[in-house]
Design a protein around this motif. Structure first.
Motif, PDB file in Angstrom:
ATOM      1  N   GLN A 272       0.819  -1.205   0.000  1.00  0.00           N
ATOM      2  CA  GLN A 272       0.000   0.000   0.000  1.00  0.00           C
ATOM      3  C   GLN A 272       0.857   1.261   0.000  1.00  0.00           C
ATOM      4  OE1 GLN A 272      -2.474  -0.591   3.458  1.00  0.00           O
ATOM      5  NE2 GLN A 272      -4.067  -1.639   2.302  1.00  0.00           N
ATOM      6  N   GLN A 273       2.035   1.190   0.601  1.00  0.00           N
ATOM      7  CA  GLN A 273       2.897   2.364   0.707  1.00  0.00           C
ATOM      8  C   GLN A 273       4.273   2.096   0.104  1.00  0.00           C
ATOM      9  OE1 GLN A 273       2.943   4.556   4.396  1.00  0.00           O
ATOM     10  NE2 GLN A 273       1.143   3.478   5.125  1.00  0.00           N
ATOM     11  N   LYS A 274       4.840   3.145  -0.454  1.00  0.00           N
ATOM     12  CA  LYS A 274       6.172   3.047  -1.062  1.00  0.00           C
ATOM     13  C   LYS A 274       7.232   2.695  -0.022  1.00  0.00           C
ATOM     14  CE  LYS A 274       9.149   5.568  -4.293  1.00  0.00           C
ATOM     15  NZ  LYS A 274       9.366   6.862  -4.993  1.00  0.00           N
ATOM     16  N   SER A 275       7.077   3.235   1.194  1.00  0.00           N
ATOM     17  CA  SER A 275       8.043   2.968   2.265  1.00  0.00           C
ATOM     18  C   SER A 275       8.053   1.486   2.636  1.00  0.00           C
ATOM     19  CB  SER A 275       7.717   3.816   3.495  1.00  0.00           C
ATOM     20  OG  SER A 275       6.407   3.541   3.972  1.00  0.00           O
ATOM     21  N   ASP A 276       6.878   0.837   2.588  1.00  0.00           N
ATOM     22  CA  ASP A 276       6.794  -0.591   2.889  1.00  0.00           C
ATOM     23  C   ASP A 276       7.500  -1.408   1.809  1.00  0.00           C
ATOM     24  OD1 ASP A 276       5.356  -0.112   5.202  1.00  0.00           O
ATOM     25  OD2 ASP A 276       3.407  -0.326   4.234  1.00  0.00           O
TER      26      ASP A 276
END
Length: 380
Positions: A272-276
């Motif tokens: 869901q997130q780029k950081s993940d």
């Protein structure tokens, strides 16, 4: 014996020479002075009757008046020339009496002095916020009007300030003009570069007034303050749940959309997130960027390093409310609390048997897969 004409001619020449001088001249007999910087011309009060009398009776005084007008005009031009020349020679003749900072022009020092006086003469009619400069007020007012006059010719994205557009355009050009002398990493904007340098220097200039915790960036301090104030400015339009950080809201909203726009190029797993995704990629690369300053052990995630460091400090911040036992990390506390609650959160999909710990469930599932347990498990 010299003729009157000759005498008058010499006198006229003397008068002209007396008045057609350099910029720092002085003529006292007519009450006209010019300062050495060419900034002020002062014509003192002269009775008008005397002035008319002198001009009408003495032809040489008319020459003197004409020469004076020419001289004043010449010096106005010279003043403009002096200002222009400062751009080339970098002369800064105007210095601040408070901090000794120097400026090329008088207007510059006038604007600068407002910093010391704290004066903010320009106020927003919408919200009352005050500014030291009119240009800053104009930029601020775009928040209320929503005006974004600067658009990117490549992608059409619009910006409130020209400086933001310039930084954005570097995404298209690939330009990264700010490079770190320590590690060589390059950046699109100076602000990102300055923030990065604090990693090397360890500088944390922004401190919390409540708990004195320090931060690299002001934005991190603002986010941290919400812990103390309880402010949650970001709300979900679906369920009205509120969040302290915008990133948390975006992550929450993906529950409704189910969107996972970031996919791993190695294994195809989506996030869901780029950081993940960035964190996940370390599994494939083997990168462990977080190292312990005490023992040198490295970790994939910062949270793992923080937990590990408590082994050295002896800190056990997670306390069981039932028995008072303390733990290094929250997961250990959660596992311990199941002893008190009797909760068995992990169930086997094959037989439905439940377990308190995930690790015990994993061992149990080997029975269904026909895997041989390790020798140590067999002895048990």
């Amino acid at each position: 014996m010299a003729s009157p004409q000759a005498s008058g001619g010499d006198n006229c020449t003397g008068i002209s020479e007396k008045h057609l001088v350099s910029s720092d001249f002085e003529v006292d007999n007519r009450g006209i002075t010019q300062d050495t910087n060419g900034e002020h011309a002062n014509i003192q009060d002269i009775p008008s009757s005397n002035h008319r009398k002198n001009v009408s009776l003495d032809p040489y005084k008319q020459v003197q008046s004409s020469d004076l007008s020419q001289t004043v005009t010449q010096n106005k031009g010279r003043r403009r020339g002096v200002k222009h020349q400062r751009a080339h020679v970098r002369e800064k003749p105007f210095s601040c009496s408070e901090c000794e900072k120097c400026f090329k022009y008088k207007s510059g020092i006038v604007r600068h002095k407002i910093i010391h006086t704290g004066e903010k003469p320009f106020s927003c009619s919408e919200c009352g916020t005050c500014f030291t400069r009119k240009s800053s007020l104009f930029k601020h007012q775009r928040i209320h009007t929503g005006e974004k006059p600067f658009s990117c010719s490549e992608c059409g994205k619009c910006f409130k300030q020209k400086s933001d557009l310039v930084i954005h355009q570097r995404i298209h050009t690939g330009e990264k003009p700010f490079s770190c002398s320590e590690c060589g990493k390059c950046f699109h904007s100076k602000s990102s570069f300055v923030l990065h340098q604090r990693i090397h220097t360890g500088e944390k200039p922004f401190s919390c007034s409540e708990c004195e915790k320090c931060f690299n960036a002001k934005s991190d301090l603002v986010k941290h303050h919400r812990i103390h104030t309880g402010e949650k400015p970001f709300s979900c339009s679906e369920c009205k749940k509120c969040f302290t950080h915008k990133s948390s809201l975006v992550k929450h909203q993906n529950i409704y959309t189910g969107e996972k726009p970031f996919s791993c190029s190695e294994c195809g797993k989506r996030f869901q997130q780029k950081s993940d995704l960035a964190k996940h990629k370390r599994i494939h690369t083997g990168e462990k960027p977080f190292s312990c300053s005490e023992c040198g052990k490295c970790f994939r995630y910062k949270s793992e390093l923080v937990t590990h460091q408590r082994n050295h400090t002896g800190e056990k911040p997670f306390l069981c409310s039932e028995c008072g036992k303390c733990y290094h990390c929250k997961s250990h506390l959660d596992r311990h609390q199941r002893v008190h609650t009797g909760e068995q959160s992990f169930s086997c999909s094959e037989c439905g048997k439940c377990f308190k710990q995930k690790s015990v469930l994993v061992k149990h599932q080997r029975i269904h897969r026909g895997e041989k347990p390790s020798s140590c498990l067999a002895r048990k």
